[in-house]
Design an enzyme around this catalytic site. Sequence first.
Site, PDB file in Angstrom:
ATOM      1  N   GLY A  10      12.070  50.679  -1.048  1.00 22.83           N
ATOM      2  CA  GLY A  10      13.472  50.350  -1.318  1.00 22.83           C
ATOM      3  C   GLY A  10      13.607  49.187  -2.286  1.00 22.83           C
ATOM      4  N   SER A  11      14.556  49.326  -3.232  1.00 20.57           N
ATOM      5  CA  SER A  11      14.810  48.256  -4.196  1.00 20.57           C
ATOM      6  C   SER A  11      16.203  47.661  -4.000  1.00 20.57           C
ATOM      7  CB  SER A  11      14.661  48.784  -5.632  1.00 20.57           C
ATOM      8  OG  SER A  11      15.510  49.912  -5.813  1.00 20.57           O
ATOM      9  N   GLY A  12      16.745  47.802  -2.788  1.00 15.79           N
ATOM     10  CA  GLY A  12      18.039  47.194  -2.465  1.00 15.79           C
ATOM     11  C   GLY A  12      17.839  45.726  -2.112  1.00 15.79           C
ATOM     12  N   PHE A  13      18.754  45.180  -1.347  1.00 13.67           N
ATOM     13  CA  PHE A  13      18.679  43.751  -1.022  1.00 13.67           C
ATOM     14  C   PHE A  13      17.420  43.428  -0.236  1.00 13.67           C
ATOM     15  CE2 PHE A  13      23.225  44.094  -1.945  1.00 13.67           C
ATOM     16  CZ  PHE A  13      23.379  43.002  -2.782  1.00 13.67           C
ATOM     17  N   GLY A  14      17.110  44.232   0.784  1.00 16.14           N
ATOM     18  CA  GLY A  14      15.935  43.949   1.619  1.00 16.14           C
ATOM     19  C   GLY A  14      14.656  44.033   0.807  1.00 16.14           C
ATOM     20  N   VAL A  78      10.125  58.320  -0.974  1.00  8.07           N
ATOM     21  CA  VAL A  78       9.158  58.389   0.112  1.00  8.07           C
ATOM     22  C   VAL A  78       9.550  59.537   1.037  1.00  8.07           C
ATOM     23  CG1 VAL A  78       8.193  57.159   2.103  1.00  8.07           C
ATOM     24  CG2 VAL A  78       8.618  55.938  -0.047  1.00  8.07           C
ATOM     25  N   GLU A 173      38.885  47.751  -0.136  1.00  4.68           N
ATOM     26  CA  GLU A 173      38.733  47.265  -1.513  1.00  4.68           C
ATOM     27  C   GLU A 173      39.008  48.382  -2.508  1.00  4.68           C
ATOM     28  OE1 GLU A 173      34.830  45.353  -1.411  1.00  4.68           O
ATOM     29  OE2 GLU A 173      35.823  43.418  -1.187  1.00  4.68           O
ATOM     30  N   ASP A 311      19.783  47.446   6.499  1.00  9.44           N
ATOM     31  CA  ASP A 311      20.689  48.412   7.128  1.00  9.44           C
ATOM     32  C   ASP A 311      19.987  49.366   8.088  1.00  9.44           C
ATOM     33  OD1 ASP A 311      22.749  47.326   5.724  1.00  9.44           O
ATOM     34  OD2 ASP A 311      23.237  49.122   4.566  1.00  9.44           O
ATOM     35  N   ALA A 322      24.683  42.608   3.241  1.00  9.28           N
ATOM     36  CA  ALA A 322      23.617  42.194   2.337  1.00  9.28           C
ATOM     37  C   ALA A 322      22.816  40.980   2.856  1.00  9.28           C
ATOM     38  CB  ALA A 322      24.200  41.903   0.957  1.00  9.28           C
TER      39      ALA A 322
HETATM   40  C1  LIG Z   1      30.405  50.255  -0.964  1.00 12.13           C
HETATM   41  C2  LIG Z   1      29.720  49.174  -0.171  1.00 12.13           C
HETATM   42  C3  LIG Z   1      30.292  47.914  -0.116  1.00 12.13           C
HETATM   43  C4  LIG Z   1      29.644  46.894   0.580  1.00 12.13           C
HETATM   44  N1  LIG Z   1      30.196  45.634   0.599  1.00 12.13           N
HETATM   45  C5  LIG Z   1      29.519  44.618   1.161  1.00 12.13           C
HETATM   46  C6  LIG Z   1      30.001  43.280   1.082  1.00 12.13           C
HETATM   47  O1  LIG Z   1      31.082  43.022   0.541  1.00 12.13           O
HETATM   48  N2  LIG Z   1      29.246  42.276   1.616  1.00 12.13           N
HETATM   49  C7  LIG Z   1      28.033  42.540   2.200  1.00 12.13           C
HETATM   50  O2  LIG Z   1      27.366  41.597   2.637  1.00 12.13           O
HETATM   51  N3  LIG Z   1      27.567  43.776   2.320  1.00 12.13           N
HETATM   52  C8  LIG Z   1      28.259  44.836   1.808  1.00 12.13           C
HETATM   53  N4  LIG Z   1      27.769  46.102   1.872  1.00 12.13           N
HETATM   54  C9  LIG Z   1      26.535  46.341   2.624  1.00 12.13           C
HETATM   55  C10 LIG Z   1      25.286  45.985   1.830  1.00 12.13           C
HETATM   56  O3  LIG Z   1      25.362  46.546   0.541  1.00 12.13           O
HETATM   57  C11 LIG Z   1      24.093  46.506   2.601  1.00 12.13           C
HETATM   58  O4  LIG Z   1      24.088  45.914   3.860  1.00 12.13           O
HETATM   59  C12 LIG Z   1      22.793  46.204   1.885  1.00 12.13           C
HETATM   60  O5  LIG Z   1      22.769  46.861   0.640  1.00 12.13           O
HETATM   61  C13 LIG Z   1      21.613  46.639   2.730  1.00 12.13           C
HETATM   62  O6  LIG Z   1      20.437  46.384   2.042  1.00 12.13           O
HETATM   63  P1  LIG Z   1      19.154  47.288   2.301  1.00 12.13           P
HETATM   64  O7  LIG Z   1      18.068  46.726   1.479  1.00 12.13           O
HETATM   65  O8  LIG Z   1      18.943  47.456   3.750  1.00 12.13           O
HETATM   66  O9  LIG Z   1      19.568  48.731   1.780  1.00 12.13           O
HETATM   67  P2  LIG Z   1      20.058  49.171   0.347  1.00 12.13           P
HETATM   68  O10 LIG Z   1      20.587  48.048  -0.431  1.00 12.13           O
HETATM   69  O11 LIG Z   1      20.912  50.360   0.599  1.00 12.13           O
HETATM   70  O12 LIG Z   1      18.728  49.633  -0.363  1.00 12.13           O
HETATM   71  C14 LIG Z   1      18.018  50.765   0.044  1.00 12.13           C
HETATM   72  C15 LIG Z   1      16.988  51.083  -1.001  1.00 12.13           C
HETATM   73  O13 LIG Z   1      16.084  52.044  -0.521  1.00 12.13           O
HETATM   74  C16 LIG Z   1      15.919  53.079  -1.481  1.00 12.13           C
HETATM   75  N5  LIG Z   1      15.542  54.270  -0.729  1.00 12.13           N
HETATM   76  C17 LIG Z   1      16.232  54.894   0.239  1.00 12.13           C
HETATM   77  N6  LIG Z   1      15.525  55.927   0.729  1.00 12.13           N
HETATM   78  C18 LIG Z   1      14.370  55.947   0.048  1.00 12.13           C
HETATM   79  C19 LIG Z   1      13.227  56.778   0.093  1.00 12.13           C
HETATM   80  N7  LIG Z   1      13.116  57.804   0.933  1.00 12.13           N
HETATM   81  N8  LIG Z   1      12.239  56.528  -0.767  1.00 12.13           N
HETATM   82  C20 LIG Z   1      12.310  55.498  -1.646  1.00 12.13           C
HETATM   83  N9  LIG Z   1      13.356  54.671  -1.721  1.00 12.13           N
HETATM   84  C21 LIG Z   1      14.367  54.898  -0.877  1.00 12.13           C
HETATM   85  C22 LIG Z   1      17.261  53.133  -2.166  1.00 12.13           C
HETATM   86  O14 LIG Z   1      17.179  53.778  -3.415  1.00 12.13           O
HETATM   87  C23 LIG Z   1      17.577  51.661  -2.280  1.00 12.13           C
HETATM   88  O15 LIG Z   1      16.922  51.094  -3.381  1.00 12.13           O
HETATM   89  C24 LIG Z   1      28.416  47.157   1.228  1.00 12.13           C
HETATM   90  C25 LIG Z   1      27.863  48.430   1.181  1.00 12.13           C
HETATM   91  C26 LIG Z   1      28.509  49.437   0.479  1.00 12.13           C
HETATM   92  C27 LIG Z   1      27.899  50.805   0.436  1.00 12.13           C
END
Ligand SMILES: Cc1cc2nc3c(=O)[nH]c(=O)nc-3n(C[C@H](O)[C@H](O)[C@H](O)COP(=O)(O)OP(=O)(O)OC[C@H]3O[C@@H](n4cnc5c(N)ncnc54)[C@H](O)[C@@H]3O)c2cc1C
Length: 457
Positions: A10-14, A78, A173, A311, A322
């Site tokens: 994953g390349s999200g916040f975590g 994955v 929003e 998440d 986030a």
């Molecule tokens: C529209 C929206 C608005 C939001 N607003 C807020 C806000 O105002 N404030 C706040 O704090 N939070 C907010 N959030 C929540 C916040 O964005 C999430 O809590 C945060 O992104 C979680 O981070 P994460 O790393 O767990 O997952 P994510 O950021 O979702 O990252 C998941 C990563 O895993 C990758 N991935 C998934 N499955 C696979 C796989 N099988 N193989 C390889 N890669 C994979 C994805 O491509 C992605 O890069 C919002 C969320 C959304 C959707």
Amino acid sequence: MSRPRVVIIGSGFGGLFAARALAHADVDVTLVSKIVSHLFQPLLYQVATGILSTGEVAPATRDVLRRQRNATVLLAEVTGIDLAAHRIHASKLGEDLSLDYDYLIVAAGAGQSYFGNDHFATFAPGMKSIDDALELRARIFGSLEMAELTDDPEQRRRLMTFVVVGAGPTGAEMAGQVAELTGHTLRDDYRRIDTTSARVLLFDGVDAVLGSFGPKLAASARAQLERNGVDVRLGAMVTDLDADGLQVRYSDGRAERIEAACKVWAAGVQASPLGAMLAEQSGAELDRAGRVKVRPDLTLPGHPEVFVVGDMIALDNLPGVAPVAIQGGRYAARRIVDTIGGTPPGADFRYHDKGSMAVTSRFGAIAKIGAIELTGFLAWLSWLFVHLLYIVGFKNRAVTLLHWAITFVGQARTERVTTQQQLVARLAVRQLGDNFSPTISGTMESDDSTGEGTKGR
Ligand SMILES: Cc1cc2nc3c(=O)[nH]c(=O)nc-3n(C[C@H](O)[C@H](O)[C@H](O)COP(=O)(O)OP(=O)(O)OC[C@H]3O[C@@H](n4cnc5c(N)ncnc54)[C@H](O)[C@@H]3O)c2cc1C
């Protein structure tokens, strides 16, 4: 001797913040993600409503990590995790790979949940990816273009009715920005339609907008949205949804059919299916949203080498936001460094809540920072400050600030490009059938009901 291998999914916040926290560690980091960028999901609605471009909310992960010599970025989805073999399996557009790890950080996030009505997804995109945001942008601006063309008053009303399902932060929003667009920004752009007559409806089955902020802020958010032109309908369950509109049942027993071309789904989340895979092999429990019940140190039961963050976790009722993911990613990285260095395990993961906020209109927001509750302009200013802080990269911050000045001070939207391909995206993929698997070689495999095949067409 080779260095310990840390694989991050994953390349999200975590994922990204875990990788960065390992910058100076004596390890080899491989970050595997199914998208090429780090996605700032909280600002996706601004891409959908023409405020920001995709680059500002989704910088290339490879670019963000370019100076981190111990990190490699791989684009792949994955598909399997073998906890016993310490190996993950992944694939992208027909290319398969497997990777062995000594430590694994799973940060695959969550997707949209339609509560068992997955067919709704075709007609009401969620707000989880760049694809979603661009498709919604095409649907929002496309509906107004179609309304400008038609002479049929019923069609025009349907095309100028925008529906958002879910009154949490994403839905509120989104509804606020669509109302801002139609009520103010676009009012001089069309000749045959009056955009200020467009309807923006926000539905939720519960009885509050942004209920998680508490009753006072929730009431303020509702009032701000209504002042901005949003028709807020609470105690309203969406029971069916199709291309032309939706069916709603209210808590007093009334039912209503609403004709609406453009619908947005912001009502539920479901953790990545990788969570179920981890649970099955480790014996960890899952909650109703598919989140993994991790140990207090974010590891899987019986697997101190596997961390789950963001998440995907169910721990102490932590919200899916986030900062939970960022802090979890950093914590996992620190634990790995400590373990490798022989330092005894430190304290369990503790989340430091720095507050939450949501924007309702131009210069309008609500914010809760500890015991402090803010509404209106002050809340909006704190929203601006915090979001700028979390955007990755100085260039992105500068461009985002410029776009916000154009939007909020200048009342204009510069990012309004939409294409035919974005507009028909999910409908076209659906028409290709369940077995459609895209490749980049120019051939297509698809569900072939005609017997003729689509290969090479
Ligand atoms: C529209 C929206 C608005 C939001 N607003 C807020 C806000 O105002 N404030 C706040 O704090 N939070 C907010 N959030 C929540 C916040 O964005 C999430 O809590 C945060 O992104 C979680 O981070 P994460 O790393 O767990 O997952 P994510 O950021 O979702 O990252 C998941 C990563 O895993 C990758 N991935 C998934 N499955 C696979 C796989 N099988 N193989 C390889 N890669 C994979 C994805 O491509 C992605 O890069 C919002 C969320 C959304 C959707």
